[in-house]
Design a protein around this motif. Structure first.
Motif, PDB file in Angstrom:
ATOM      1  N   GLY A  74       0.796  -1.223   0.000  1.00  0.00           N
ATOM      2  CA  GLY A  74       0.000   0.000   0.000  1.00  0.00           C
ATOM      3  C   GLY A  74       0.826   1.268   0.000  1.00  0.00           C
ATOM      4  N   SER A  75       2.015   1.218   0.601  1.00  0.00           N
ATOM      5  CA  SER A  75       2.860   2.412   0.671  1.00  0.00           C
ATOM      6  C   SER A  75       3.833   2.529  -0.495  1.00  0.00           C
ATOM      7  N   SER A  76       3.994   1.455  -1.266  1.00  0.00           N
ATOM      8  CA  SER A  76       4.992   1.477  -2.339  1.00  0.00           C
ATOM      9  C   SER A  76       4.396   1.410  -3.739  1.00  0.00           C
ATOM     10  N   VAL A  77       3.132   1.054  -3.862  1.00  0.00           N
ATOM     11  CA  VAL A  77       2.476   0.986  -5.171  1.00  0.00           C
ATOM     12  C   VAL A  77       1.458   2.116  -5.237  1.00  0.00           C
ATOM     13  N   ALA A  78       1.729   3.101  -6.049  1.00  0.00           N
ATOM     14  CA  ALA A  78       0.869   4.275  -6.133  1.00  0.00           C
ATOM     15  C   ALA A  78      -0.548   3.892  -6.549  1.00  0.00           C
ATOM     16  N   HIS A  79      -1.514   4.447  -5.834  1.00  0.00           N
ATOM     17  CA  HIS A  79      -2.942   4.330  -6.136  1.00  0.00           C
ATOM     18  C   HIS A  79      -3.509   2.923  -5.879  1.00  0.00           C
ATOM     19  N   LEU A  80      -2.726   2.048  -5.227  1.00  0.00           N
ATOM     20  CA  LEU A  80      -3.231   0.697  -4.974  1.00  0.00           C
ATOM     21  C   LEU A  80      -4.468   0.725  -4.085  1.00  0.00           C
ATOM     22  N   HIS A  81      -4.461   1.563  -3.048  1.00  0.00           N
ATOM     23  CA  HIS A  81      -5.619   1.617  -2.155  1.00  0.00           C
ATOM     24  C   HIS A  81      -6.884   1.999  -2.928  1.00  0.00           C
ATOM     25  N   SER A  82      -6.766   2.953  -3.831  1.00  0.00           N
ATOM     26  CA  SER A  82      -7.948   3.400  -4.580  1.00  0.00           C
ATOM     27  C   SER A  82      -8.449   2.328  -5.535  1.00  0.00           C
ATOM     28  N   VAL A  83      -7.529   1.633  -6.201  1.00  0.00           N
ATOM     29  CA  VAL A  83      -7.953   0.582  -7.133  1.00  0.00           C
ATOM     30  C   VAL A  83      -8.614  -0.562  -6.364  1.00  0.00           C
ATOM     31  N   LEU A  84      -8.052  -0.916  -5.213  1.00  0.00           N
ATOM     32  CA  LEU A  84      -8.695  -1.938  -4.380  1.00  0.00           C
ATOM     33  C   LEU A  84     -10.075  -1.466  -3.924  1.00  0.00           C
ATOM     34  N   ASP A  85     -10.170  -0.216  -3.486  1.00  0.00           N
ATOM     35  CA  ASP A  85     -11.472   0.313  -3.067  1.00  0.00           C
ATOM     36  C   ASP A  85     -12.479   0.234  -4.208  1.00  0.00           C
ATOM     37  N   TYR A  86     -12.025   0.550  -5.414  1.00  0.00           N
ATOM     38  CA  TYR A  86     -12.900   0.515  -6.586  1.00  0.00           C
ATOM     39  C   TYR A  86     -13.422  -0.899  -6.845  1.00  0.00           C
ATOM     40  N   GLU A  87     -12.524  -1.880  -6.834  1.00  0.00           N
ATOM     41  CA  GLU A  87     -12.951  -3.241  -7.158  1.00  0.00           C
ATOM     42  C   GLU A  87     -13.825  -3.831  -6.050  1.00  0.00           C
ATOM     43  N   LEU A  88     -13.517  -3.526  -4.800  1.00  0.00           N
ATOM     44  CA  LEU A  88     -14.364  -4.007  -3.710  1.00  0.00           C
ATOM     45  C   LEU A  88     -15.716  -3.294  -3.713  1.00  0.00           C
ATOM     46  N   ALA A  89     -15.742  -2.035  -4.144  1.00  0.00           N
ATOM     47  CA  ALA A  89     -17.016  -1.318  -4.260  1.00  0.00           C
ATOM     48  C   ALA A  89     -17.893  -1.931  -5.344  1.00  0.00           C
ATOM     49  N   LEU A  90     -17.266  -2.421  -6.418  1.00  0.00           N
ATOM     50  CA  LEU A  90     -18.035  -3.106  -7.459  1.00  0.00           C
ATOM     51  C   LEU A  90     -18.703  -4.362  -6.907  1.00  0.00           C
ATOM     52  N   VAL A  91     -17.979  -5.085  -6.053  1.00  0.00           N
ATOM     53  CA  VAL A  91     -18.559  -6.277  -5.442  1.00  0.00           C
ATOM     54  C   VAL A  91     -19.749  -5.895  -4.568  1.00  0.00           C
ATOM     55  N   ASP A  92     -19.588  -4.855  -3.756  1.00  0.00           N
ATOM     56  CA  ASP A  92     -20.697  -4.415  -2.914  1.00  0.00           C
ATOM     57  C   ASP A  92     -21.883  -3.962  -3.753  1.00  0.00           C
ATOM     58  N   LEU A  93     -21.604  -3.300  -4.864  1.00  0.00           N
ATOM     59  CA  LEU A  93     -22.679  -2.861  -5.751  1.00  0.00           C
ATOM     60  C   LEU A  93     -23.441  -4.055  -6.300  1.00  0.00           C
ATOM     61  N   ALA A  94     -22.709  -5.079  -6.712  1.00  0.00           N
ATOM     62  CA  ALA A  94     -23.366  -6.266  -7.243  1.00  0.00           C
ATOM     63  C   ALA A  94     -24.120  -7.014  -6.153  1.00  0.00           C
ATOM     64  N   ARG A  95     -23.567  -7.033  -4.931  1.00  0.00           N
ATOM     65  CA  ARG A  95     -24.186  -7.778  -3.837  1.00  0.00           C
ATOM     66  C   ARG A  95     -25.437  -7.082  -3.313  1.00  0.00           C
ATOM     67  N   THR A  96     -25.369  -5.767  -3.153  1.00  0.00           N
ATOM     68  CA  THR A  96     -26.433  -5.045  -2.461  1.00  0.00           C
ATOM     69  C   THR A  96     -27.253  -4.139  -3.361  1.00  0.00           C
ATOM     70  N   GLY A  97     -26.706  -3.815  -4.550  1.00  0.00           N
ATOM     71  CA  GLY A  97     -27.378  -2.852  -5.405  1.00  0.00           C
ATOM     72  C   GLY A  97     -27.139  -1.411  -4.989  1.00  0.00           C
ATOM     73  N   ARG A  98     -26.314  -1.214  -3.960  1.00  0.00           N
ATOM     74  CA  ARG A  98     -26.038   0.141  -3.461  1.00  0.00           C
ATOM     75  C   ARG A  98     -24.626   0.554  -3.864  1.00  0.00           C
ATOM     76  N   ALA A  99     -24.530   1.715  -4.495  1.00  0.00           N
ATOM     77  CA  ALA A  99     -23.236   2.224  -4.939  1.00  0.00           C
ATOM     78  C   ALA A  99     -22.655   3.159  -3.890  1.00  0.00           C
ATOM     79  N   ARG A 100     -21.335   3.229  -3.847  1.00  0.00           N
ATOM     80  CA  ARG A 100     -20.669   4.196  -2.989  1.00  0.00           C
ATOM     81  C   ARG A 100     -19.549   4.848  -3.791  1.00  0.00           C
ATOM     82  N   PRO A 101     -19.285   6.117  -3.554  1.00  0.00           N
ATOM     83  CA  PRO A 101     -18.217   6.790  -4.301  1.00  0.00           C
ATOM     84  C   PRO A 101     -16.850   6.277  -3.870  1.00  0.00           C
ATOM     85  N   VAL A 102     -15.895   6.335  -4.796  1.00  0.00           N
ATOM     86  CA  VAL A 102     -14.531   5.893  -4.529  1.00  0.00           C
ATOM     87  C   VAL A 102     -13.595   7.070  -4.774  1.00  0.00           C
TER      88      VAL A 102
END
Length: 491
Positions: A404-432
């Motif tokens: 997380g500290s050595s790969v730029a933007h890794l936290h955001s890309v992970l947040d994005y992909e996990l948010a997609l899973v939540d969107l598919a699971r619950t139908g609720r979107a969240r901003p990233v």
């Protein structure tokens, strides 16, 4: 005896196999759904209505009948399917109006260190009279909960036969007759078993109650370290097609012939649509050669089955095998080592299904060894998970800790992909939130490369649910994720 409709030639369906449906077209009579591949970890019965509807839309089941083939609630072990497993399977079965349901005669959970743990792979039970009675008991229970005719699949077994075990065909006969159920004869599985030193096919077919075979599975395989794998890795081998041609005429209850392949091989090996259609035409020739009786053996009311009195010995054997597969030593037999490698490959595949862009970002920035190190560390910390979202959640934690500290933007890309899973699971979107232009970053990763130049600043990506996102398993395939997902970004 009971009446089951003839379903004809079909293909398996799981996320990523849409190209198979498109290629097969009018040569596909029936689509066999693997429902657990569309589910999320911890899903309740109510959570599965939307994924089931998406299955229907993605597979074009408004035009074709469907069958349900379970891949997550096997009936061969001392830990039977839970009530929730059966209820979930029943909900999908009713929605799809599957004429019968099939599952694996295996186990995928054991009691380890005071809790129930997944094994990461369908493992073969010890084949004894007691385990046959146990399986028949589980089948009767599941069948009663489903309210549908039930068939078990003849499983692959990479272990050498033991002198104290019942031969494969006799064991399967004992179970089918005790449970009065059907058999899904996976010809590639039994061919694998024979090639790897288990029961020869001619002896197996003599022992099996062929009049109980309702369905055939056919697939491709490959050899690894001297063992032939049920890899579902390509088209059906001509030798196996010849075996099928000899067997079909002796299956009076046959109602379907189904082709299996996994999405990764379909895409990676670039299987041509013309080759798929040619193979399906050969399966239609097999189907036309059948000699079907009007009624099938098995499939009536579940008979009463008394479970074996002592399960401790069977449970202990399951734990020994699970421990050996999850942590093999140098002296483990070849079959155990192969199953261990399969568990590792399955876990990696589940992760890449959910986190393709995050994995790609780490690989492009730190190299393939860095990805391998993170996955190895995750597998050391956690036993396998059944569902891709749960497996990927563990990996995401490790990736953040290690890179997380050595790969730029890794936290955001992970947040994005996990948010997609939540969107598919619950139908609720969240901003990233992103610290760079997310469109440029995600588009470059989607092409398999790092971006040349990024606008730096405070960005927020708003996910929007649409048909592309909610098709299939619920998360777009890696090759189309960026392009099919509509978004808005604001600085």
């Amino acid at each position: 005896m009971t009446v089951l409709p003839e379903r004809g030639v079909g293909v398996i369906h799981a996320p990523g196999l849409e190209p198979l449906l498109e290629a097969g077209g009018d040569l596909i009579d029936v689509v066999e759904i693997e429902p657990q591949t569309f589910w999320f970890g911890g899903a309740t019965v109510g959570d599965l209505a939307a994924p089931a509807r998406r299955m229907i839309e993605a597979a074009g089941l408004d035009e074709r009948p469907a069958l349900v083939h379970g891949v997550g609630a096997p009936i061969g072990g001392t830990i039977p399917p839970t009530d929730a497993d059966v209820a979930n399977l029943a909900a999908v079965t009713d929605l799809l109006d599957s004429a019968w349901v099939s599952e694996h005669l295996s186990f995928n959970h054991v009691h380890l260190d005071g809790s129930v743990a997944a094994t990461g792979l369908m493992l073969p039970p010890v084949q004894t009279d007691e385990s046959a009675l146990l399986a028949a008991t589980s089948i009767a229970s599941v069948r009663g909960g489903l309210g549908r005719p039930f068939a078990f699949e003849t499983g692959v077994n990479y272990l050498a036969p033991r002198p104290d075990e019942v031969p494969d065909g006799v064991w399967w006969r004992t179970i089918a007759e005790a449970a009065d159920c059907g058999i899904l004869l996976d010809l590639h599985n039994v061919w694998c078993n024979a090639r790897n030193g288990r029961q020869a096919l001619d002896e197996l077919f003599d022992d099996l109650p062929l009049d109980r075979v309702w369905e055939i599975h056919l697939a491709g395989g490959e050899q690894v370290d001297g063992i032939w794998l049920d890899a579902h890795s390509g088209l059906v081998d001509p030798e196996l097609l010849a075996i099928a041609a000899d067997v079909v005429a002796h299956l009076p209850s046959l109602r379907a012939i189904t082709f299996e392949i996994v999405p990764e091989y379909l895409l990676a090996r670039d299987v041509a649509a013309g080759d798929i259609r040619s193979m399906l035409e050969q399966l239609h020739l097999l189907w036309d050669a059948r000699r079907t009786a009007p009624q099938v053996i098995g499939g009536g009311e579940p008979p009463p089955v008394a479970p074996p009195g002592d399960l401790d010995g069977l449970a202990a054997a399951e734990v020994r095998l699970a421990r050996a597969v999850l942590d093999p030593d140098a002296d483990a037999e070849p079959g155990v080592r192969v199953m261990s490698r399969l568990v590792d490959a399955i876990r990696r595949g589940l992760t890449v299904t959910v986190l393709p862009l995050s994995i790609r970002l780490v690989r492009l920035t730190r190299g393939s060894d860095a990805v391998a190190a993170a996955l190895t560390e995750c597998h050391r910390r956690h036993t396998p998970e059944l569902h891709a979202d749960a497996e990927a959640a563990h990996v995401a934690v490790v990736l953040r800790e290690m890179y997380g500290s050595s790969v730029a933007h890794l936290h955001s890309v992970l947040d994005y992909e996990l948010a997609l899973v939540d969107l598919a699971r619950t139908g609720r979107a969240r901003p990233v939130a992103f610290a760079c232009d997310p469109v440029a970053l995600l588009s470059a990763l989607g092409r398999g490369e790092l971006p040349d130049d990024l606008s730096i600043g405070a960005f927020e990506l708003d996910l929007v649910a649409d048909d592309a996102i909610t098709a299939g398993w619920g998360v777009p395939r890696p090759s189309s994720r960026v392009w099919r997902h509509p978004w808005e970004h604001q600085s």
